[in-house]
Write a protein that holds these residues in place. Structure first.
Motif, mmCIF file in Angstrom:
data_model
loop_
_atom_site.group_PDB
_atom_site.id
_atom_site.type_symbol
_atom_site.label_atom_id
_atom_site.label_comp_id
_atom_site.label_asym_id
_atom_site.label_seq_id
_atom_site.Cartn_x
_atom_site.Cartn_y
_atom_site.Cartn_z
ATOM 1 N N ASP A 164 7.848 -2.208 1.936
ATOM 2 C CA ASP A 164 8.501 -0.981 1.367
ATOM 3 C C ASP A 164 7.625 -0.307 0.411
ATOM 4 O OD1 ASP A 164 11.063 -1.305 2.538
ATOM 5 O OD2 ASP A 164 11.801 -2.534 1.213
ATOM 6 N N ARG A 168 4.999 -0.578 6.986
ATOM 7 C CA ARG A 168 5.511 -1.412 7.932
ATOM 8 C C ARG A 168 4.143 -1.862 8.658
ATOM 9 N NH1 ARG A 168 9.630 -0.255 5.125
ATOM 10 N NH2 ARG A 168 11.490 0.328 6.148
ATOM 11 N N SER A 215 11.755 -3.741 11.887
ATOM 12 C CA SER A 215 12.058 -2.444 11.453
ATOM 13 C C SER A 215 11.238 -1.298 12.200
ATOM 14 C CB SER A 215 11.459 -2.416 9.634
ATOM 15 O OG SER A 215 12.197 -3.074 9.013
ATOM 16 N N GLU A 219 13.489 1.911 13.423
ATOM 17 C CA GLU A 219 13.520 3.078 12.631
ATOM 18 C C GLU A 219 12.883 3.983 13.840
ATOM 19 O OE1 GLU A 219 11.472 2.330 9.001
ATOM 20 O OE2 GLU A 219 12.836 1.332 8.488
ATOM 21 N N SER A 278 6.312 3.902 10.866
ATOM 22 C CA SER A 278 7.585 4.825 10.796
ATOM 23 C C SER A 278 7.618 6.127 10.013
ATOM 24 C CB SER A 278 8.582 3.795 10.056
ATOM 25 O OG SER A 278 9.826 4.561 9.703
ATOM 26 N N TRP A 281 10.167 6.289 7.056
ATOM 27 C CA TRP A 281 9.659 5.584 5.758
ATOM 28 C C TRP A 281 8.830 6.694 5.095
ATOM 29 C CZ3 TRP A 281 4.766 4.327 4.398
ATOM 30 C CH2 TRP A 281 4.614 3.537 3.243
ATOM 31 N N LYS A 285 8.801 8.269 1.358
ATOM 32 C CA LYS A 285 7.843 7.923 0.270
ATOM 33 C C LYS A 285 6.943 9.219 0.047
ATOM 34 C CE LYS A 285 8.256 3.552 -0.585
ATOM 35 N NZ LYS A 285 8.250 3.167 -2.050
ATOM 36 N N THR A 458 17.241 2.680 4.457
ATOM 37 C CA THR A 458 15.800 2.808 4.737
ATOM 38 C C THR A 458 14.938 2.404 3.453
ATOM 39 O OG1 THR A 458 16.158 4.487 6.397
ATOM 40 C CG2 THR A 458 13.987 4.402 5.736
ATOM 41 N N ILE A 459 15.087 3.096 2.519
ATOM 42 C CA ILE A 459 14.194 2.966 1.359
ATOM 43 C C ILE A 459 14.242 1.284 0.806
ATOM 44 C CG2 ILE A 459 15.899 3.073 -0.551
ATOM 45 C CD1 ILE A 459 12.371 4.860 -0.333
ATOM 46 N N GLN A 462 13.319 -3.198 4.191
ATOM 47 C CA GLN A 462 12.385 -4.380 4.314
ATOM 48 C C GLN A 462 12.755 -5.315 3.086
ATOM 49 O OE1 GLN A 462 11.399 -4.324 7.379
ATOM 50 N NE2 GLN A 462 9.351 -4.883 6.725
ATOM 51 N N ASP A 521 20.167 6.093 4.443
ATOM 52 C CA ASP A 521 18.504 6.315 4.102
ATOM 53 C C ASP A 521 18.494 5.768 2.511
ATOM 54 O OD1 ASP A 521 17.288 6.901 6.262
ATOM 55 O OD2 ASP A 521 18.204 8.647 6.289
#
Length: 557
Positions: A164, A168, A215, A219, A278, A281, A285, A458-459, A462, A521
């Motif tokens: 995370d 990934r 993941s 995703e 992803s 992700w 981020k 999503t955040i 993982q 998300d």
């Protein structure tokens, strides 16, 4: 617009998704081999004490006669495994080979001071015969699997949280290499302690491979095909069980078998550099430039180069404005428990994963007890997953994830408990019930991965998957230790293996439904759904997906 709209623009079910998913699923074939490797590398061969070092019997004496005068017979008429006569009992030969207990019970007995002799007709070697893990050391067999599952537990926590933060794909590449190197080192370990150390590292790597592969798959695909793709991924694990039986049949040496199931991860490490991170992700981020680059790459693979060029940083930021604004700079595992809905969800999922893994490995890790050829029972156990996953695919699509998860666990528990009522001499019926129970647990596992991936945002996906995977590995660690209770109360392990899934089935019923619901998300998305607040966009998408679900299922069945 949201990320789902961006994915549709570049192609959500095109050539990229097919190749990407296939490359991520191929290593899953070997994950099953490592999880169940213990059945073959740690199979306990028939054994008895070796003859005395100074034994000077005639060379014309047969092996059966030597055994008869050096090792007593147990109550079942078989040679004792852990005791021998203090000195050869020559009078037994003169007594026409009599095995009358009164004859030998008066003789002095002692332990196997000169080691053991193993029947290696089934397998040429195992860690049991290599390091004499029998008699007083027999508990080390279970400890070896427990150490491996301990590695899986630690890996779930470590690699789940790191993914995370760092992504990934990077963690997945590292885990492929760690799995390959650790497996190779385990195969050629000179001692049992080093073997356990490298198996622990294999367990850590396996967690990272499983969590990050799933993941990256989920995703990059749209909501409408998640059930089918999730079930398809589960079939790769099923096929891996069948491949393990085939490979183990032809490779009878435990060292070369361990090396053989580790070798493919070197190949996975090499091609993993071409996998894409992803974009979902990356956007969350605050790395929109890299997200745009990856989305355009997907558009090229799917033959939508013109549509991909329309996507830029501005489009990504405006499409995911709400999600990006609701994200903190960093999250920890504590965020899984801070809010009411996340807390309830995590506790219930922990119970579900623990019980599924606990009962699954309780049944799968002691195949010798069924009294059937070990290769055949491995194939049967693996093949049982095929119809089970077809059924769970249908029920997840029509009845929903919650009822499917609950039903799979409760049915598995009832089946295991029913086996307690079957007499031990009815091996066929006992095996059939065990296969049915294992199939239900395999279906439950298949549902677990998809359901958990849909529940967590999503955040924190993982971190969430890492946490529940830790609970699963805790269950897998405890499972072989529970088998030791059978030495004191024979029916107690079966009772525990049956009750735990039934109780966790109740916990599964408390989880929210995710059928035809877009992936959340942010934590706020999860909390909104927990209180019944769903956005208009999500409602429209859910209605659209529900209208098309029946047709999609027919096309993919």
């Amino acid at each position: 617009m949201g990320f789902a709209d961006l994915l549709e623009q570049v192609g959500s079910t095109g050539r990229f998704q097919v190749v990407h998913t296939l490359l991520l699923c191929l290593p899953v074939l070997m994950m099953a081999s490592h999880n169940l490797l213990q059945n073959f590398v740690a199979g306990v061969p028939p054994h008895f004490c070796s003859a005395h070092t100074n034994f000077s019997a005639s060379t014309r004496m047969s092996a059966a006669e030597k055994l008869h005068i050096t090792v007593p017979i147990d109550a079942n008429g078989s040679p004792e495994k852990c005791r021998r006569y203090e000195s050869p009992q020559w009078h037994l030969l003169a007594n026409n080979g009599s095995t009358d207990p009164e004859v030998w019970e008066q003789a002095a007995l002692r332990g196997c001071d000169d080691g053991w002799t193993y029947d290696e007709r089934e397998r040429s070697s195992s860690i049991i015969s290599e390091w004499h893990l029998v008699c007083s050391l027999r508990s080390l067999k279970s400890m070896g699997q427990t150490v491996y599952m301990g590695g899986v537990l630690v890996g779930a926590g470590v690699f789940g949280a790191l993914a995370d933060h760092f992504g990934r794909r990077v963690l997945l590449t590292m885990c492929y290499l760690l799995m390959a190197v650790s497996g190779t080192c385990a195969a050629f370990s000179p001692s049992f302690s080093l073997f356990c150390l490298f198996r622990f590292m294999c367990g850590m790597a396996l967690s990272g491979v499983g969590l990050n592969s799933f993941s990256l798959i989920v995703e990059w695909i749209p909501t409408r095909v998640r059930t089918v793709v999730g079930t398809g991924t589960g079939y790769f694990y099923t096929m891996g069980q069948l491949i393990l039986a085939l490979v183990a049949y032809f490779i009878r040496d435990w060292r070369w078998l361990t090396f053989a199931v580790s070798l493919p991860f070197y190949v996975a490490f090499l091609y993993s550099w071409w996998l894409l991170e992803s974009s979902r992700w990356l956007a969350l981020k605050h790395k929109p430039e890299q997200a745009v680059k990856n989305l355009r790459a997907v558009a090229r693979y799917n033959g939508r180069r013109a549509d991909g060029k329309k996507i830029d940083v501005e489009v990504v930021q405006s499409s995911m404005k709400k999600e990006m604004s609701g994200c903190k700079s960093s999250y920890t595992s504590l965020d899984l428990f801070r809010t009411p809905t996340m807390r309830k969800m995590t506790v219930c999922l922990s119970a579900v994963w623990f019980s599924t893994s606990f009962a699954y490995y309780g049944l799968s890790m002691d195949l010798q007890k069924f009294g059937v050829d070990i290769y055949l029972i491995q194939v049967i156990f693996g093949a049982a997953d095929i119809p089970a996953k077809v059924i769970i695919n249908i029920t997840m699509s029509y009845c929903g994830r919650r009822l499917s998860q609950c039903g799979g666990l409760v049915l598995a528990g009832i089946t295991i408990l029913s086996n307690l009522l079957v007499p031990y001499d009815k091996q066929m019926l006992r095996t059939c019930l065990a296969v049915l129970g294992k199939g239900c647990l395999a279906a439950s596992f298949n549902c677990c991965y998809l359901y958990s991936g849909e529940l967590y945002p999503t955040i924190l996906r993982q971190s969430g998957l890492g946490w529940v995977s830790m609970m699963a590995r805790l269950g897998a660690m405890v499972a072989p230790l529970v088998l030791l209770l059978g030495e004191y109360v024979t029916w107690l392990p079966g009772l525990i293996y049956g009750l735990v899934p039934v109780l966790s089935g109740v916990a599964a019923f408390l989880l929210p439904e995710t059928l035809n619901i877009p992936l959340p998300d942010t934590i706020q998305d999860v909390e909104d759904r927990g209180t019944g607040r769903i956005s208009k966009t999500e409602k429209k998408e859910a209605i659209f997906l529900q209208d098309n679900a029946d047709n999609l299922l027919k096309q993919t069945s």
